[in-house]
Design a protein around this motif. Structure first.
Motif, PDB file in Angstrom:
ATOM      1  N   ILE A 118      38.474 -54.633  -0.062  1.00  0.00           N
ATOM      2  CA  ILE A 118      38.171 -55.878  -0.768  1.00  0.00           C
ATOM      3  C   ILE A 118      38.505 -57.081   0.108  1.00  0.00           C
ATOM      4  N   LEU A 119      39.666 -57.045   0.745  1.00  0.00           N
ATOM      5  CA  LEU A 119      40.115 -58.183   1.533  1.00  0.00           C
ATOM      6  C   LEU A 119      39.282 -58.401   2.784  1.00  0.00           C
ATOM      7  N   THR A 120      38.722 -57.347   3.348  1.00  0.00           N
ATOM      8  CA  THR A 120      37.980 -57.469   4.607  1.00  0.00           C
ATOM      9  C   THR A 120      36.472 -57.561   4.419  1.00  0.00           C
ATOM     10  N   LYS A 121      35.947 -57.054   3.287  1.00  0.00           N
ATOM     11  CA  LYS A 121      34.486 -56.978   3.132  1.00  0.00           C
ATOM     12  C   LYS A 121      33.928 -57.793   1.963  1.00  0.00           C
ATOM     13  N   TRP A 122      34.759 -58.186   1.028  1.00  0.00           N
ATOM     14  CA  TRP A 122      34.228 -58.842  -0.160  1.00  0.00           C
ATOM     15  C   TRP A 122      34.199 -60.361  -0.057  1.00  0.00           C
ATOM     16  N   ARG A 123      34.918 -60.930   0.882  1.00  0.00           N
ATOM     17  CA  ARG A 123      34.915 -62.394   1.001  1.00  0.00           C
ATOM     18  C   ARG A 123      33.499 -62.907   1.229  1.00  0.00           C
ATOM     19  N   GLY A 124      33.059 -63.818   0.411  1.00  0.00           N
ATOM     20  CA  GLY A 124      31.724 -64.387   0.548  1.00  0.00           C
ATOM     21  C   GLY A 124      30.622 -63.578  -0.089  1.00  0.00           C
ATOM     22  N   ASP A 125      30.927 -62.373  -0.591  1.00  0.00           N
ATOM     23  CA  ASP A 125      29.923 -61.554  -1.279  1.00  0.00           C
ATOM     24  C   ASP A 125      29.922 -61.959  -2.751  1.00  0.00           C
ATOM     25  N   TYR A 126      29.300 -63.087  -3.039  1.00  0.00           N
ATOM     26  CA  TYR A 126      29.408 -63.681  -4.369  1.00  0.00           C
ATOM     27  C   TYR A 126      28.710 -62.856  -5.445  1.00  0.00           C
ATOM     28  N   GLU A 127      27.665 -62.148  -5.077  1.00  0.00           N
ATOM     29  CA  GLU A 127      26.997 -61.287  -6.058  1.00  0.00           C
ATOM     30  C   GLU A 127      27.939 -60.184  -6.538  1.00  0.00           C
ATOM     31  N   LYS A 128      28.641 -59.586  -5.612  1.00  0.00           N
ATOM     32  CA  LYS A 128      29.568 -58.512  -5.979  1.00  0.00           C
ATOM     33  C   LYS A 128      30.736 -59.058  -6.796  1.00  0.00           C
ATOM     34  N   LEU A 129      31.279 -60.183  -6.362  1.00  0.00           N
ATOM     35  CA  LEU A 129      32.403 -60.770  -7.089  1.00  0.00           C
ATOM     36  C   LEU A 129      32.001 -61.223  -8.487  1.00  0.00           C
ATOM     37  N   GLU A 130      30.751 -61.628  -8.647  1.00  0.00           N
ATOM     38  CA  GLU A 130      30.286 -62.090  -9.949  1.00  0.00           C
ATOM     39  C   GLU A 130      30.031 -60.938 -10.915  1.00  0.00           C
ATOM     40  N   HIS A 131      29.399 -59.880 -10.444  1.00  0.00           N
ATOM     41  CA  HIS A 131      28.883 -58.858 -11.356  1.00  0.00           C
ATOM     42  C   HIS A 131      29.781 -57.631 -11.503  1.00  0.00           C
ATOM     43  N   ASN A 132      30.753 -57.464 -10.615  1.00  0.00           N
ATOM     44  CA  ASN A 132      31.696 -56.365 -10.789  1.00  0.00           C
ATOM     45  C   ASN A 132      32.807 -56.828 -11.737  1.00  0.00           C
TER      46      ASN A 132
ATOM     47  N   LEU B 225      39.360 -68.061  -4.858  1.00  0.00           N
ATOM     48  CA  LEU B 225      39.187 -69.507  -4.744  1.00  0.00           C
ATOM     49  C   LEU B 225      37.879 -69.841  -4.041  1.00  0.00           C
ATOM     50  N   ASP B 226      37.592 -69.136  -2.960  1.00  0.00           N
ATOM     51  CA  ASP B 226      36.337 -69.363  -2.243  1.00  0.00           C
ATOM     52  C   ASP B 226      35.137 -69.076  -3.141  1.00  0.00           C
ATOM     53  N   PHE B 227      35.231 -68.046  -3.957  1.00  0.00           N
ATOM     54  CA  PHE B 227      34.180 -67.711  -4.924  1.00  0.00           C
ATOM     55  C   PHE B 227      33.953 -68.870  -5.898  1.00  0.00           C
ATOM     56  N   PHE B 228      35.014 -69.585  -6.246  1.00  0.00           N
ATOM     57  CA  PHE B 228      34.902 -70.713  -7.156  1.00  0.00           C
ATOM     58  C   PHE B 228      34.518 -72.015  -6.444  1.00  0.00           C
ATOM     59  N   GLY B 229      34.565 -72.027  -5.091  1.00  0.00           N
ATOM     60  CA  GLY B 229      34.263 -73.247  -4.349  1.00  0.00           C
ATOM     61  C   GLY B 229      35.491 -74.062  -3.998  1.00  0.00           C
ATOM     62  N   ILE B 230      36.640 -73.387  -3.883  1.00  0.00           N
ATOM     63  CA  ILE B 230      37.924 -74.060  -3.657  1.00  0.00           C
ATOM     64  C   ILE B 230      38.605 -73.440  -2.439  1.00  0.00           C
ATOM     65  N   LYS B 231      39.416 -74.232  -1.757  1.00  0.00           N
ATOM     66  CA  LYS B 231      40.103 -73.771  -0.555  1.00  0.00           C
ATOM     67  C   LYS B 231      41.601 -73.972  -0.695  1.00  0.00           C
ATOM     68  N   LEU B 232      42.373 -72.946  -0.326  1.00  0.00           N
ATOM     69  CA  LEU B 232      43.832 -73.049  -0.287  1.00  0.00           C
ATOM     70  C   LEU B 232      44.238 -73.777   0.983  1.00  0.00           C
ATOM     71  N   LEU B 233      45.079 -74.791   0.832  1.00  0.00           N
ATOM     72  CA  LEU B 233      45.437 -75.628   1.970  1.00  0.00           C
ATOM     73  C   LEU B 233      46.733 -75.234   2.648  1.00  0.00           C
ATOM     74  N   ASP B 234      47.741 -74.815   1.864  1.00  0.00           N
ATOM     75  CA  ASP B 234      49.049 -74.610   2.468  1.00  0.00           C
ATOM     76  C   ASP B 234      49.884 -73.663   1.621  1.00  0.00           C
ATOM     77  N   LYS B 235      51.096 -73.402   2.075  1.00  0.00           N
ATOM     78  CA  LYS B 235      51.978 -72.454   1.405  1.00  0.00           C
ATOM     79  C   LYS B 235      52.558 -73.000   0.109  1.00  0.00           C
TER      80      LYS B 235
ATOM     81  N   SER C 292      28.390 -70.225 -15.327  1.00  0.00           N
ATOM     82  CA  SER C 292      28.852 -68.861 -15.627  1.00  0.00           C
ATOM     83  C   SER C 292      30.254 -68.928 -16.211  1.00  0.00           C
ATOM     84  N   GLN C 293      30.318 -69.209 -17.500  1.00  0.00           N
ATOM     85  CA  GLN C 293      31.593 -69.544 -18.111  1.00  0.00           C
ATOM     86  C   GLN C 293      32.500 -68.333 -18.354  1.00  0.00           C
ATOM     87  N   HIS C 294      31.998 -67.138 -18.164  1.00  0.00           N
ATOM     88  CA  HIS C 294      32.894 -65.985 -18.274  1.00  0.00           C
ATOM     89  C   HIS C 294      33.951 -66.008 -17.174  1.00  0.00           C
TER      90      HIS C 294
END
Length: 382
Positions: free
Chosen positions: A127-141, A189-199, A219-221
Motif C-alpha cells: 500500500i505504501l509503495t504502490k497505492w500513492r496517487g492511485d485515486y481510483e483504488k483508494l476511492e473504490h476499495n 491526505l494526498d488523496f484528499f488534495g492535502i499535503k503534510l508539511l512537518d512533524k 464524494s461525501q462518503h
C-alpha cells in the motif's frame, strides 16, 4: 468485580447537552442575547434519543442528501447519534469491554508488515509503495481504511480487529509502526488534495488540490473516512495532528468555499474528535463568524434567558451585532485566515506552540517541498 462496579457507575448520556462539554468552562456560555428572547442553541432536548438515532441513520454525514436536508430545515437540531459517538470516543469508551479472545495485536502486526489485511491479502508495504496517487483504488476499495486507521470500535470490515488499550500502548512505543502510520496518513491526505508539511502535523493544499477538492466535495462518503482518520490519529499518539487538519477543512468549507458540502460534517463530527475544550471552542468561534446564514449555526454556546433591559441597551447591542455580521460578510478569504490566526493567539494553545501561523506554514511548505516526504518522515524522532 471492579470492572462490573465501574460499569454501574457510568451513566449513559441521554441528550446532546450531556454529550457536549465544549462550552462548560467558557464565559461565553453566559452571554445574553439582545431583546431578552431565548434563542435556540441547537441542543436537541425536544428530540428523543430514539428519534435522533433514526434520523442519523437516514441522514448519515456521508449521504449526499445530508447537506441539502440540513439546509432546508428552518430549525435545525444537532444529531444525538453524532454527539454520543464522539462523546464516547473523547472519553475513551467509558463502557468499553475488552474482547474475550486473546489479544493478537493484529493491527500492530499488520503495520509491522507481518500479516496482510483481510480479506484482500495486501501487506502494508504494498500500500505504501504502490497505492500513492492511485485515486481510483483508494476511492473504490472499502476494506483497507479500517486496517490503515484502526479504532477501538468495529467498522464495516468485520475482518478488521478493534484496537485494545494494551495494543495502543505497544503501537505507540514501536517506531516502525508509527513511521508507516504517518506514511499511510500522507497517502490519504494526498488523496484528499492535502499535503503534510512537518512533524507538528501542519497541512496545506497539495499541488493537486483543485481536482481533489472537487472530487472530495462530491464524494461525501469520504467524510466518514476523515472522521475515522481523525479518531485514529488520537488513539495512536498523534492527537496534535487533528487541529491543523480540521482547521484547514473548515477554512476551505466556510471561507474559501471549495468544500461547501463538507461544512456540516466538519462541524458535527470533525471538530468534536478534538479532546481539548479550548481547541474546539476556537474552531467553533471561527466557524460561527463565517457561517451563513448565521441564525442556522447550532454549535455555539447555549444561550440563556435574560430580563429585557430598559432603555436602548438592547437596540445598541443589536446594532453592534448587525455591524459585526456585516463586517464578517465583507471579509475576504485571506482576512478570514488572518482572523483565525488572531483567535488562536488568544488561546492557551499559543503557549505550547501547538498552532503555527499561516505565514509560518507557508515557509515550511516551501522548505519541505524540496524534500521527499518519505525521506523526511524517516527523520522524525518518534
Amino acid at each position: 468485580m471492579g470492572n462490573l462496579m465501574g460499569s454501574w457507575r457510568y451513566k449513559e448520556p441521554s441528550t446532546v447537552e450531556e454529550c457536549d462539554s465544549t462550552w462548560e468552562t467558557d464565559s461565553e456560555s453566559d452571554e445574553h442575547q439582545p431583546g431578552g428572547e431565548e434563542e435556540d442553541s441547537g441542543i436537541s432536548e425536544s428530540m428523543s434519543p430514539a428519534d435522533s438515532v433514526r434520523g442519523a441513520e437516514q441522514l448519515d454525514h456521508g449521504s449526499p442528501q445530508f447537506g441539502d436536508m440540513m439546509e432546508s430545515s428552518t430549525r435545525m437540531k444537532r444529531s444525538f447519534y453524532a454527539a454520543k459517538d464522539l462523546y464516547k470516543y473523547r472519553h475513551s469508551y467509558p463502557n468499553y469491554k475488552e474482547p474475550r479472545q486473546p489479544n493478537e495485536y493484529r493491527n500492530l502486526r499488520f503495520y509491522l508488515n507481518k500479516i496482510p489485511l483481510v480479506p484482500d491479502g495486501i501487506y502494508i508495504e504494498e500500500i505504501l509503495t504502490k497505492w500513492r496517487g492511485d485515486y481510483e483504488k483508494l476511492e473504490h476499495n472499502h476494506t483497507y481504511i479500517q486496517w490503515l486507521f484502526p479504532l477501538r470500535e468495529q467498522g464495516l470490515n468485520f475482518y478488521a480487529q478493534e484496537l485494545t488499550q494494551d495494543e495502543i500502548k505497544e503501537f505507540q512505543s514501536t517506531r516502525e509502526a508509527k513511521r508507516r502510520f504517518l506514511l499511510a496518513y500522507t497517502i490519504m491526505l494526498d488523496f484528499f488534495g492535502i499535503k503534510l508539511l512537518d512533524k507538528n502535523g501542519n497541512v496545506a493544499r497539495a499541488p493537486n488540490w483543485q481536482d481533489r477538492f472537487q472530487h472530495l466535495n462530491e464524494s461525501q462518503h469520504n467524510y466518514l473516512r476523515i472522521t475515522r482518520i481523525l479518531k485514529s490519529l488520537g488513539e495512536l499518539g498523534f492527537e496534535s495532528f487533528k487541529l491543523p487538519l480540521v482547521r484547514l477543512l473548515l477554512e476551505e468549507a466556510l471561507v474559501e468555499g471549495t468544500l461547501p458540502n463538507m461544512r456540516h460534517s466538519a462541524l458535527e463530527y470533525f471538530v468534536y474528535t478534538l479532546r481539548q475544550h479550548g481547541q474546539r471552542r476556537t474552531l467553533l468561534r471561527f466557524a460561527q463568524r463565517h457561517y451563513h446564514p448565521p441564525e442556522n449555526f447550532i454549535w455555539g454556546p447555549p444561550k440563556k434567558k435574560r430580563i429585557p433591559a430598559s432603555g436602548s441597551t438592547g437596540t445598541r447591542v443589536g446594532r453592534n451585532e448587525a455591524v459585526e455580521r456585516s463586517a464578517g460578510k465583507a471579509r475576504s478569504p485571506r482576512e478570514g485566515r488572518n482572523n483565525l490566526e488572531r483567535e488562536v493567539e488568544d488561546t492557551d494553545e499559543r503557549k505550547s506552540g501547538e498552532w503555527k501561523t499561516a505565514k509560518g506554514s507557508k515557509v515550511l511548505q516551501e522548505v519541505r517541498g524540496r524534500v521527499d516526504l518519505e525521506e523526511y518522515i524517516e527523520t522524525i524522532p518518534l
